[in-house]
Design an enzyme around this catalytic site. Structure first.
Site, PDB file in Angstrom:
ATOM      1  N   CYS A 122      -3.813  -1.853   8.472  1.00 58.66           N
ATOM      2  CA  CYS A 122      -4.193  -1.027   7.323  1.00 58.66           C
ATOM      3  C   CYS A 122      -4.845   0.301   7.693  1.00 58.66           C
ATOM      4  O   CYS A 122      -4.321   1.368   7.376  1.00 58.66           O
ATOM      5  CB  CYS A 122      -5.129  -1.817   6.402  1.00 58.66           C
ATOM      6  SG  CYS A 122      -4.345  -3.227   5.617  1.00 58.66           S
ATOM      7  N   ALA A 137     -20.650  -1.443  16.071  1.00 60.23           N
ATOM      8  CA  ALA A 137     -20.084  -0.540  17.072  1.00 60.23           C
ATOM      9  C   ALA A 137     -19.083  -1.279  17.948  1.00 60.23           C
ATOM     10  O   ALA A 137     -19.247  -2.464  18.251  1.00 60.23           O
ATOM     11  CB  ALA A 137     -21.201   0.051  17.931  1.00 60.23           C
ATOM     12  N   THR A 154       0.855  -1.189   0.000  1.00 54.79           N
ATOM     13  CA  THR A 154       0.000   0.000   0.000  1.00 54.79           C
ATOM     14  C   THR A 154       0.888   1.235   0.000  1.00 54.79           C
ATOM     15  O   THR A 154       1.659   1.454   0.940  1.00 54.79           O
ATOM     16  CB  THR A 154      -0.923   0.003   1.218  1.00 54.79           C
ATOM     17  OG1 THR A 154      -1.738  -1.176   1.183  1.00 54.79           O
ATOM     18  CG2 THR A 154      -1.815   1.231   1.226  1.00 54.79           C
ATOM     19  N   GLU A 186      -7.736  -9.630   7.147  1.00 55.67           N
ATOM     20  CA  GLU A 186      -7.066 -10.598   8.008  1.00 55.67           C
ATOM     21  C   GLU A 186      -8.112 -11.510   8.639  1.00 55.67           C
ATOM     22  O   GLU A 186      -9.147 -11.064   9.109  1.00 55.67           O
ATOM     23  CB  GLU A 186      -6.244  -9.881   9.083  1.00 55.67           C
ATOM     24  CG  GLU A 186      -5.083  -9.097   8.501  1.00 55.67           C
ATOM     25  CD  GLU A 186      -4.134  -8.584   9.561  1.00 55.67           C
ATOM     26  OE1 GLU A 186      -3.872  -9.302  10.539  1.00 55.67           O
ATOM     27  OE2 GLU A 186      -3.657  -7.444   9.411  1.00 55.67           O
TER      28      GLU A 186
END
Length: 434
Positions: free
Chosen positions: A263, A255, A122, A155
């Site tokens: 990430c 929540a 990334t 993941e």
């Protein structure tokens, strides 16, 4: 095809093993000799369901091997992936591209013939241009194309995400590279997976925009949870009510104590810094970052309030340490903020996690790590659920009640029904529910 995967971290190892399972020959390369030795011996350095079996099968079939030197693998490769870490740079929050550029220089020295060099890491917008410049400088005679191919792996569900993705994004306008990437991902055409070909810079931004949007959804429902607590509404029902709208969708509307992991924290911060430098600040994402950071601390306050306003001298049992279930990843996990805050308030902390204890021991001090949920609860003044592992979803309430000094549960993941826990004689505090 022959593939070289530079980096055997989460993205590199999962991607390499999955490409090998597609039938390609893959060599995964890492400078860490201990990690390569472990992989060659049949071990896997990360926890990801099914990865050990996938690696073992493809090594046995001769499609997957490992090396500490990239020269031979890159020389023979049709496609070379850069899948090294891009952590947040200390001091300014930018992505640290040191490892990316170092890999590019080594690739330049080793490549032979037309080579497609793919950024799987990334990286901020424009990194592909920089990688191209690095390689061209090192090998003015080189025949290559630099491509962006961001990963979208969750993941805990990475193998399924790789083999059955929502989409594959490929950033390049080089026709030879497009043809080679089509061939690499040809097995996915059987599943009619959308493969989006776009410009390199657009591809790089797609990755950051996707993660920022998901982080924003998490932060939104967390703020709605706070509002629900004040007005007597139920955040789970709010989430269901809005999630049934196809324009919104139900995913990432759970929540909890805030997002973490490898990430979202670093990618949202990197996007903020990139946007600021470009003169187009993303104020919505700046706010998301700020709210999420503060929320983790607020969760410690929620635990303290549930304990009667003080945890001084009390033992707090914590179930779950990793940032999410089905991983051993502790990066930016809420537990790393919650536990120290409880300790600062005078609490003794005992903790259990099905996979994350080894990593947690490196990051958390003065915590009593134990081997099971009931041992964790034994003699504790209250129990806090921080990560929603399946092992915690059907606890024996009778056994739990006998183990705790008092029947008090603070559930930061809302995995139990408040009415059921009350019927079992527990004081139960959750997030965003009456």
């Amino acid at each position: 095809m022959r593939v070289a995967m530079i980096g055997t971290g989460y993205v590199g190892l999962v991607s390499g093993a999955c490409f090998a399972d597609f039938g390609h020959h893959v060599t995964c390369i890492d400078k860490n000799e201990d990690k390569i030795a472990l992989l060659r011996s049949g071990g896997v350095p990360i926890y990801e369901p099914g990865l050990d079996l996938l690696v073992e099968r493809n090594v046995r079939e001769g499609r997957l091997d490992f090396a500490t030197d990239l020269s031979d693998a890159v020389r023979e490769a049709d496609v070379v992936f850069i899948a090294v870490g891009t952590p947040s740079r200390r001091g300014d929050g930018h992505a640290d591209l040191t490892y990316v550029y170092a890999a590019a220089e080594e690739i330049a020295r080793a490549m032979d013939g037309f080579t497609v060099v793919v950024n799987k890491s990334t990286v901020p917008v424009g990194t592909g241009d920089e990688v191209e410049a690095v390689i061209a400088k090192a090998r003015p005679d080189g025949d290559f194309a630099v491509v962006s191919n961001p990963e979208f792996l969750r993941e805990g569900a990475a193998i399924d995400d790789f083999k059955r993705p929502d989409r594959v994004v490929v950033g390049t306008e080089d026709e030879r590279a497009i043809a080679r990437m089509r061939e690499l991902y040809r097995p996915l055409y059987l599943n009619e997976t959308p493969i989006v070909f776009t410009s390199r810079r657009t591809s790089e931004l797609i990755k950051y925009a996707a993660n920022a949007f998901l982080a924003m959804k998490i932060t939104f429902i967390n703020e709605m949870a706070d509002l629900c607590e004040q007005v007597g509404a139920n955040v789970q029902e709010v989430a269901r009510g809005i999630g049934l709208d196809n324009r919104i969708g139900a995913k990432f509307l759970h929540a909890g104590p805030g997002y973490g992991g490898s990430c979202f924290p670093k990618d949202t911060l990197a996007l903020v810094r990139t946007a600021q430098e470009a003169g187009a600040p993303v104020r919505l994402i700046e706010t998301v970052v700020d709210i999420n950071d503060k929320r983790k601390q607020a969760m410690a306050g929620k635990v303290i309030a549930a304990a009667g306003g003080s945890v001084d001298g009390k033992t707090v049992a914590v179930l779950g340490l990793t940032f999410k279930p089905n991983t051993d990843d502790m990066r930016d996990a809420p537990s790393l903020d919650i536990i120290p805050a409880l300790q600062k308030a005078g609490a003794r902390v005992r903790a259990f996690d099905p996979a994350g204890i080894e990593e947690a021991e490196k990051l958390l001090k003065d915590v009593d790590f134990v081997t099971g949920p009931y041992l964790c609860a034994e003699g504790a003044d209250l129990l806090v659920i921080v990560t929603e592992w399946n092992e915690f979803r059907a606890l024996d309430f009778g056994r739990l009640k006998a183990a705790l000094k008092q029947p008090l549960i603070v559930d930061l993941r809302n995995i139990y029904d408040p009415g059921e826990t009350a019927a079992r004689g527990f004081t139960y505090v959750s997030v965003g529910r009456p």
